[in-house]
Design a protein around this motif. Structure first.
Motif, PDB file in Angstrom:
ATOM      1  N   GLY A  37      -8.230  30.680   1.367  1.00 52.28           N
ATOM      2  CA  GLY A  37      -7.581  30.223   2.593  1.00 52.28           C
ATOM      3  C   GLY A  37      -7.057  28.811   2.470  1.00 52.28           C
ATOM      4  N   GLU A  38      -7.829  27.948   1.827  1.00 52.48           N
ATOM      5  CA  GLU A  38      -7.385  26.569   1.633  1.00 52.48           C
ATOM      6  C   GLU A  38      -6.176  26.514   0.709  1.00 52.48           C
ATOM      7  OE1 GLU A  38      -7.315  22.662   2.466  1.00 52.48           O
ATOM      8  OE2 GLU A  38      -8.657  24.151   3.359  1.00 52.48           O
ATOM      9  N   TYR A  39      -6.168  27.329  -0.330  1.00 54.55           N
ATOM     10  CA  TYR A  39      -5.030  27.383  -1.241  1.00 54.55           C
ATOM     11  C   TYR A  39      -3.777  27.837  -0.496  1.00 54.55           C
ATOM     12  CZ  TYR A  39      -1.940  28.903  -4.983  1.00 54.55           C
ATOM     13  OH  TYR A  39      -0.865  29.079  -5.796  1.00 54.55           O
ATOM     14  N   TYR A  40      -3.913  28.854   0.330  1.00 58.20           N
ATOM     15  CA  TYR A  40      -2.775  29.345   1.100  1.00 58.20           C
ATOM     16  C   TYR A  40      -2.255  28.260   2.045  1.00 58.20           C
ATOM     17  CZ  TYR A  40       0.012  32.228   4.256  1.00 58.20           C
ATOM     18  OH  TYR A  40       1.030  32.742   5.006  1.00 58.20           O
ATOM     19  N   GLY A  41      -3.168  27.546   2.706  1.00 59.57           N
ATOM     20  CA  GLY A  41      -2.759  26.480   3.611  1.00 59.57           C
ATOM     21  C   GLY A  41      -2.056  25.335   2.889  1.00 59.57           C
ATOM     22  N   LEU A  42      -2.605  24.946   1.732  1.00 62.42           N
ATOM     23  CA  LEU A  42      -1.958  23.878   0.965  1.00 62.42           C
ATOM     24  C   LEU A  42      -0.599  24.302   0.439  1.00 62.42           C
ATOM     25  CD1 LEU A  42      -4.999  22.510  -1.056  1.00 62.42           C
ATOM     26  CD2 LEU A  42      -3.717  21.321   0.719  1.00 62.42           C
ATOM     27  N   GLU A  43      -0.478  25.560   0.065  1.00 65.06           N
ATOM     28  CA  GLU A  43       0.799  26.077  -0.418  1.00 65.06           C
ATOM     29  C   GLU A  43       1.841  26.037   0.702  1.00 65.06           C
ATOM     30  OE1 GLU A  43       1.090  30.279  -1.627  1.00 65.06           O
ATOM     31  OE2 GLU A  43       1.438  29.460  -3.636  1.00 65.06           O
TER      32      GLU A  43
END
Length: 50
Positions: A37-43
């Motif tokens: 989820g954090e990766y998706y948000g940062l992306e």
């Protein structure tokens, strides 16, 4: 039928071991979902800066 009875009996006898394995699996899934989820948000955020 007898296999499910044996499984329930084994879980009842080894209650703490069952709970600890369940919690370890839960924490692993929780951490994995958090990282994804954090990766998706940062992306999404980084694509807004381009």
């Amino acid at each position: 039928m007898s296999l499910s009875k044996k499984m329930l009996r084994d879980i009842k006898i080894n209650k703490t071991q069952f709970i600890s394995i369940f919690l370890m699996a839960f924490l692993g899934i929780f951490a994995f979902c958090g990282v994804c989820g954090e990766y998706y948000g940062l992306e999404q955020t980084s694509s807004g800066f381009e």
